[in-house]
Design a protein around this motif. Structure first.
Motif, PDB file in Angstrom:
ATOM      1  N   TRP A  98       0.843  -1.194   0.000  1.00 33.84           N
ATOM      2  CA  TRP A  98       0.000   0.000   0.000  1.00 33.84           C
ATOM      3  C   TRP A  98       0.875   1.239   0.000  1.00 33.84           C
ATOM      4  CZ3 TRP A  98      -5.361   0.530  -0.154  1.00 33.84           C
ATOM      5  CH2 TRP A  98      -6.073  -0.671  -0.169  1.00 33.84           C
ATOM      6  N   GLN A 100      -0.183   4.250   0.630  1.00 31.80           N
ATOM      7  CA  GLN A 100      -0.643   5.142   1.686  1.00 31.80           C
ATOM      8  C   GLN A 100      -1.409   4.343   2.715  1.00 31.80           C
ATOM      9  OE1 GLN A 100      -3.341   8.222   0.445  1.00 31.80           O
ATOM     10  NE2 GLN A 100      -3.275   9.316   2.387  1.00 31.80           N
ATOM     11  N   ALA A 105      -7.001   6.689   3.722  1.00 29.14           N
ATOM     12  CA  ALA A 105      -6.906   5.484   2.898  1.00 29.14           C
ATOM     13  C   ALA A 105      -7.882   4.424   3.397  1.00 29.14           C
ATOM     14  CB  ALA A 105      -5.477   4.947   2.920  1.00 29.14           C
ATOM     15  N   THR A 109     -10.867   3.053   1.040  1.00 26.09           N
ATOM     16  CA  THR A 109     -10.925   1.613   0.796  1.00 26.09           C
ATOM     17  C   THR A 109     -12.308   1.066   1.094  1.00 26.09           C
ATOM     18  OG1 THR A 109      -8.563   1.358   1.288  1.00 26.09           O
ATOM     19  CG2 THR A 109      -9.937  -0.605   1.464  1.00 26.09           C
TER      20      THR A 109
END
Length: 317
Positions: A98, A100, A105, A109
């Motif tokens: 990932w 970030q 985030a 997501t």
């Protein structure tokens, strides 16, 4: 998001949590799935019937990941609901790749996951957030049009100074909070053990469970980017609680929570404009495993989900 099922990839450590709960008659093993998220791979557990009329998304906090929710998810699945329990970026099996890892985030997501699920199978979504996952669930509910209900074990707003005092281990650490965000931009990938920063030892009234969480490399024993801790304390919602009327809210708060006491969640809960219900789980610590609190959780949660499913069916007739 694209989906790919896999053989169960979780180590036996994640199954150790099951011994703290009574077996669930008729429960099926979860299906671990790897999906492609907006900025990296995301692992999640799927429970329950794919043709259910309602989907519950379980949202963990700073010491958890999706598989830790398996006993609760199995109870909801046996009751006929589909349940998704993701490992948020930086935790569980979603720890690598990932670019970030911060609260923004995490929110993006979950919004992308809900959108993808709704595109495949339109149905109402209920968010159930635990620990700081309760505030994250609120952030998502304030933006997603598909969320029809919000459940949280805590509703502590990390921007609140009293909440910061409860979450952060030392006063000198709290004094550094305004500097964490700019510092995290300089340090980039610096990761620190989350238990250094917060009271992970207060996870449970059961010392064995608290020790398990603190030593679990997928959860409370994890190292997290400084940026995740920084973003936790200054992320504002799209709607403040006085303007939040998008869906009903159920707060099922442990009454013996030594980490996030009821009073700090009540400060946020009292401001909500939405229809709301408050249930205290008797004898339960931050990670609720005790009775009669577990039965009280079931007795509040299942009717709440049933009302949302029924209201959606009526609206579509």
């Amino acid at each position: 998001m694209s989906h790919a099922a896999a053989a169960d990839p979780y180590p036996s450590l994640s199954q150790a949590y099951e011994r703290f709960f009574d077996p669930v008659p008729g429960a099926q093993a979860p299906c671990a799935v790897r999906v492609e998220g907006p900025a990296g791979p995301l692992w999640l557990d799927r429970h329950g019937p794919a043709d259910a009329g309602l989907t519950v998304v379980l949202i963990h906090g700073a010491g958890g990941y999706g598989r830790m929710f398996a006993p609760l998810a199995q109870r909801l699945a046996v009751a006929g609901h589909e349940v998704l329990a993701p490992d948020l970026p930086g935790y569980g099996l979603s720890r690598g790749h990932w670019t970030q890892v911060d609260y923004a985030a995490w929110k993006r997501t979950l919004l992308a996951l809900i959108e993808a699920e709704h595109a495949q199978r339109p149905r109402p979504v209920v968010l159930l957030g635990a620990s700081i996952g309760g505030y994250l669930a609120y952030l998502v509910a304030a933006e997603s049009p598909h969320v029809r209900g919000l459940v949280a074990t805590t509703l502590a707003d990390p921007r609140d100074r009293e909440v910061q005092a409860a979450l952060v281990r030392r006063p000198w650490m709290r004094a550094l909070l305004p500097a964490l965000r700019p510092l995290s931009r300089v340090t980039r990938g610096l990761r620190i053990p989350v238990r250094w920063f917060t009271h992970m030892d207060r996870m449970s009234r059961d010392p064995a469970l608290a020790a398990l969480v603190c030593s679990d490399p997928l959860g409370g024993g994890n190292r997290v980017p400084l940026g995740l801790l920084a973003s936790l304390f200054d992320t504002a919602p799209a709607r403040e609680p006085e303007q939040f009327d998008r869906c009903p809210v159920l707060m099922v708060h442990p009454d013996r929570d030594a980490w996030t006491p009821v009073r700090i969640s009540d400060r946020f809960y009292a401001r909500l404009a939405a229809p709301r219900q408050r249930v205290l789980l008797e004898q339960c610590g931050h990670f609720p495993i005790e009775q009669p609190g577990l039965d009280q959780l079931r007795d509040a949660l299942l009717p709440f989900l049933g009302r949302i499913a029924q209201s959606t069916e009526i609206a579509t007739v």
